[in-house]
Design a protein around this motif. Sequence first.
Motif, PDB file in Angstrom:
ATOM      1  N   THR B 136       0.821  -1.210   0.000  1.00 15.22           N
ATOM      2  CA  THR B 136       0.000   0.000   0.000  1.00 15.22           C
ATOM      3  C   THR B 136       0.861   1.269   0.000  1.00 15.22           C
ATOM      4  O   THR B 136       0.338   2.368   0.161  1.00 15.22           O
ATOM      5  N   ARG B 168       4.573  10.705   0.246  1.00 16.13           N
ATOM      6  CA  ARG B 168       3.895   9.466  -0.116  1.00 16.13           C
ATOM      7  C   ARG B 168       4.804   8.717  -1.074  1.00 16.13           C
ATOM      8  O   ARG B 168       5.315   9.299  -2.049  1.00 16.13           O
ATOM      9  N   GLY B 170       5.038   5.117  -3.420  1.00 14.81           N
ATOM     10  CA  GLY B 170       4.236   4.006  -3.939  1.00 14.81           C
ATOM     11  C   GLY B 170       4.235   3.996  -5.453  1.00 14.81           C
ATOM     12  O   GLY B 170       5.169   4.492  -6.093  1.00 14.81           O
ATOM     13  N   ASP B 171       3.146   3.467  -6.041  1.00 13.52           N
ATOM     14  CA  ASP B 171       3.078   3.440  -7.502  1.00 13.52           C
ATOM     15  C   ASP B 171       2.542   4.779  -8.014  1.00 13.52           C
ATOM     16  O   ASP B 171       1.955   5.560  -7.267  1.00 13.52           O
ATOM     17  N   ASP B 173       0.071   5.906  -9.847  1.00  7.01           N
ATOM     18  CA  ASP B 173      -1.333   6.336  -9.749  1.00  7.01           C
ATOM     19  C   ASP B 173      -1.708   6.768  -8.338  1.00  7.01           C
ATOM     20  O   ASP B 173      -2.302   7.827  -8.133  1.00  7.01           O
ATOM     21  N   SER B 174      -1.365   5.941  -7.376  1.00  6.32           N
ATOM     22  CA  SER B 174      -1.764   6.260  -6.007  1.00  6.32           C
ATOM     23  C   SER B 174      -1.032   7.515  -5.509  1.00  6.32           C
ATOM     24  O   SER B 174      -1.604   8.304  -4.753  1.00  6.32           O
ATOM     25  N   LYS B 177      -2.655  10.614  -7.232  1.00  8.13           N
ATOM     26  CA  LYS B 177      -3.993  10.793  -6.666  1.00  8.13           C
ATOM     27  C   LYS B 177      -3.908  11.413  -5.268  1.00  8.13           C
ATOM     28  O   LYS B 177      -4.681  12.304  -4.910  1.00  8.13           O
ATOM     29  N   TRP B 178      -2.963  10.906  -4.494  1.00  2.00           N
ATOM     30  CA  TRP B 178      -2.753  11.405  -3.134  1.00  2.00           C
ATOM     31  C   TRP B 178      -2.330  12.870  -3.152  1.00  2.00           C
ATOM     32  O   TRP B 178      -2.834  13.696  -2.392  1.00  2.00           O
ATOM     33  N   ASN B 258       9.096  -0.307  -5.480  1.00  2.42           N
ATOM     34  CA  ASN B 258       7.742  -0.824  -5.317  1.00  2.42           C
ATOM     35  C   ASN B 258       7.798  -2.350  -5.279  1.00  2.42           C
ATOM     36  O   ASN B 258       8.789  -2.943  -5.712  1.00  2.42           O
TER      37      ASN B 258
END
Lengths: 301, 301
Positions: B136, B168, B170-171, B173-174, B177-178, B258
């Motif tokens: 996540t 943040r 991660g990948d 997209d997330s 978006k965040w 990741n």
Amino acid sequence: MPATDYDPIKFHDGMVRAGLIVPVGVQGVFGRNHVFEDVLARFDAAVTKLETADFFVFPPTIERRILEKVGYMDNFPQLAGTVHSFFGKELDARKLAERIHSGGAWGDAMQITDVSLNPAACYPLYPTLPGTVPDTGRVVTMLNWVFRHEPSREPTRMQSFRVREFVRVGDVDSVVKWRDMWLDRGVEVLRSLGLEANPDVASDPFFGRGGKMMAATQKEQKLKYEVLVPVNSVEKPTAVCSFNFHHQHFGETFHILNPNGEAANTACLGFGLERVTMALFKRHGFDPEGWPSAVRQRLWP
Amino acid sequence: MPATDYDPIKFHDGMVRAGLIVPVGVQGVFGRNHVFEDVLARFDAAVTKLETADFFVFPPTIERRILEKVGYMDNFPQLAGTVHSFFGKELDARKLAERIHSGGAWGDAMQITDVSLNPAACYPLYPTLPGTVPDTGRVVTMLNWVFRHEPSREPTRMQSFRVREFVRVGDVDSVVKWRDMWLDRGVEVLRSLGLEANPDVASDPFFGRGGKMMAATQKEQKLKYEVLVPVNSVEKPTAVCSFNFHHQHFGETFHILNPNGEAANTACLGFGLERVTMALFKRHGFDPEGWPSAVRQRLWP
């Protein structure tokens, strides 16, 4: 780790494993996690409420002229941190980038700025106090980051750390009395947290051969006291706070006057917040939830 | 001062007269009093509680190698602050003292150390994250002092200031978006405090002619957003927070992966705590006791 097992490297590694500090690529500038910060903030609050005082925060960088004026560069050049930046043009910047990426030294491409790192929590205050202090003098407290250029594997010897500082300005008697009162108070508050705290006469790490004499004089005149707590060893306990009388040094340098027109006397005292925090972890273990209830009550009232 | 009277020097002088900031001998490193600090801490708390995240504090000084690795010296050498100290012997120290007391320049007597001032609140974190992040991703928050060498009479342009930062990992997209979710959240929280906050695409002050192109690309790709609030003028509102997407820059540089083995994407966002505090003083006046009750309730719940 049992409290009797004194080993600074093991202690450091234990704090890292517990997640309390996060090691980085150079010594003495590690990160602190939320548990470490909570203990530090709670101790800071416990000390700060002991005296009513004007409250300020000054940034980690201060006017470089202060270091020059107070004699810091004469006495502690090896600990100083001056701040340098790049003042060149397009072509110089390209050369700088090339030097850096070829792995060469590049410090001489930077020029000194008007700011330096603050080496003592009380320094930025004095230049803001010119003029005559009230009849009863003045008490100020600050929470400032300070810098000392002394990289070390020993966790209590940091390059950057925070100090809860109090400064008293006034006549000689009230200032010395206040400093001595706080020395007792410092021992008390630390002992109330279960720490084996003891006061001692101390001296600063003055530079060079001449510095040895200055340190001896400082001790002889009892200008500096420290409260020490065993963290790395019992034989060489760690100074977690210091209590200093400056005579009229800052009063004269920065034109701070008593109501009688004479240069004011000053004293300062500082709690090394990271050091106290580490002393508590050393004494009571890495998990504050398991600390003795008397200690917990004092810190989380 | 009425809210429509926009003048940075008057605003500065007003904060000084109200005791909120204490001017010192150089620009951008003034002291902050307890009222200023209380507002700053309350806003920080209001923002921090908006998201659950690992929490760290890193010192104002960081490993110098980070500046080299992330390209800061290529892109922003004019804003950098490297830390220099004295490595000489007895005789050199005496010469240094003589130069200082004769009023001469002495920067070349200092040599570069392994630490520099931290120019961006998120920088010290990335080198501590090598390896694979959880499925996540990861969210981290920090409260760090940062430094930019840009002395200015304009009070919101400081050399040393604090940033409440979120990162943040991660990948792609997330992470994007965040970042976008927080941009909305930033506007909301500032508007809830009565500030006329508006988002905009932004760019960093890259050095030199080549820098202009980089800034244009950054805007084109919408890598950086800011939320702006009128403090010094309506036409040129002040950026009080920024929201940045880094692609895989830090993931690649510091080997953060990741779960699929690819270099992680990162985004960061930071609230300039002094700037928000000043925007509140500008909007609601110098005495927080008189601020609108909705604002007071939000900050002192």
